[in-house]
Design a protein around this motif. Structure first.
Motif, short mmCIF file in Angstrom:
data_model
loop_
_atom_site.label_atom_id
_atom_site.label_comp_id
_atom_site.label_asym_id
_atom_site.label_seq_id
_atom_site.Cartn_x
_atom_site.Cartn_y
_atom_site.Cartn_z
N ARG A 144 4.25 -6.36 -21.15
CA ARG A 144 2.76 -5.72 -21.00
C ARG A 144 2.19 -5.13 -22.41
N ALA A 174 10.22 0.24 -19.36
CA ALA A 174 9.24 -0.73 -18.40
C ALA A 174 8.21 -0.77 -18.88
N GLN A 178 8.28 -6.15 -18.19
CA GLN A 178 8.84 -6.32 -16.37
C GLN A 178 9.67 -6.85 -16.20
N GLY A 196 10.00 -2.56 -12.30
CA GLY A 196 8.77 -3.29 -11.77
C GLY A 196 9.01 -4.04 -11.49
#
Length: 354
Positions: A144, A174, A178, A196
């Protein structure tokens, strides 16, 4: 003191089941495979025993196989029509691959993809996807923010931020990664609700990509970007999130079989650097943990099992000799487990997890 080559640790429910039914692969519903790079070589002979007969013989209900990094590669061998032959092919090319003196991430990634192609042969990806009795879950970590960046400097900043957040609390990881599970045909959802989690059904053209991503340590390998049939982004080693796994997510399983390199578990890769995050023993009532004993490891050359540092500590010829010695010695673990299977007392010399 336990002088056996193999240590067998049992959760209380696992011990009750084995005492009642003996050792039966059909009782096991989940197989776990940890990250660890070359450490897998010390489990080679044990894998051949487990994958050859114990787990799949007379099995009627599917076995779920969840693996990150090298654990997912080992399970890919189990999914082949002849698992032992697949392990032979994989081990041979893995040990003998001729890298340049200072390989870059692209060279190592190209080597990894070539190893997978050699291991699978013709139809290997289809065999993994369509296996009637094996549900495969390949664990990856989708970056991410900066951890999905193409730029090395940005990725470095992202990884540093992830390490700091993880040190504060694991759940903050997190924000940076993911968990994406690449799954075979008809694989049911797992009870993993953190990070997630996103399932991504495998296709024949994405199996190698998923496996390569699952073993792609940032900065060492290139990872995979925008894998079809999965959320967009850059995919990295599943061990970033699930290095040795948090067993709390698998409480609903009947029995978990966990052939591992060591007796203590470290949940995520960043936790390796945080002594307070290391579990001395797994915290699951339904787990069977098989690992080399301390005495066995001490008896190996250098008192250790293979690891990635061998590439820098040893010239190739010495490394290959050392790895071959450990592979030969790994037979002692398989022979010891076979003695356990043949023992009139199924719990003899096992150790109960408190």
């Amino acid at each position: 003191m336990n002088n056996r080559p193999l240590s067998i640790y049992l959760g209380r429910e696992a011990a009750r089941r084995i005492a009642r039914h003996g050792w039966s692969g059909r009782e096991i519903t989940l197989l776990l495979g940890a990250s660890g790079g070359p450490k897998w070589l010390i489990l080679g002979a044990l894998d051949r025993l487990l994958f050859g007969d114990f787990l799949m013989e007379k099995r009627e209900a599917p076995l779920q196989a969840v693996g990150s990094s090298i654990g997912s590669w080992r399970h890919a061998c189990l999914a082949q029509p002849d698992p032992v032959d697949a392990l032979d092919r994989f081990e041979d090319i893995y040990v003998n691959w001729d890298y340049s003196e200072k390989p870059d991430p692209r060279e190592i990634s190209d080597a990894s993809l070539s190893m997978l192609e050699h291991m699978f042969g013709n139809g290997g990806a289809d065999a993994l996807i369509d296996h009637r009795l094996l549900h495969s879950y390949i664990v990856t970590a989708r970056g991410r923010g900066l951890n999905s960046a193409r730029n090395t400097l940005a990725l470095g900043l992202g990884m540093g931020s992830a390490a700091i957040g993880n040190a504060i609390h694991r759940r903050l990881l997190a924000l940076h990664f993911q968990r994406v599970l690449f799954t075979s045909l008809d694989a049911p959802p797992l009870n993993l609700n953190d990070f997630g989690v996103s399932p991504a059904p495998l296709r024949p053209d994405t199996v190698a990509q998923a496996l390569h991503a699952s073993g792609s340590i940032p900065f060492l390998l290139a990872g995979e970007r925008d894998i079809p049939n999965a959320p967009p982004g850059h995919y990295w080693d599943g061990g970033i999130i699930d290095y040795h796994f948090d067993l709390a997510g698998f409480e609903a399983q009947q029995l978990i079989l966990y052939p591992h390199f060591r007796k203590d578990l470290t949940t995520g890769w960043f936790d390796k650097f945080l002594p307070w995050r290391r579990q001395r023993k797994p915290n699951a009532e339904n787990v069977i943990l098989l690992c080399p004993s301390d005495d066995f490891i001490a008896s190996l050359p250098g008192g250790k099992i293979p690891d990635r540092s061998d590439f820098t500590r040893m010239p190739p010829e010495e490394r290959i000799r050392y790895w071959r010695t450990c592979i030969e010695r790994s037979r002692e673990l398989a022979e010891d487990f076979q003695r356990q299977l043949d023992s009139p007392d199924p719990l003899a010399d096992t150790q109960l997890l408190s």
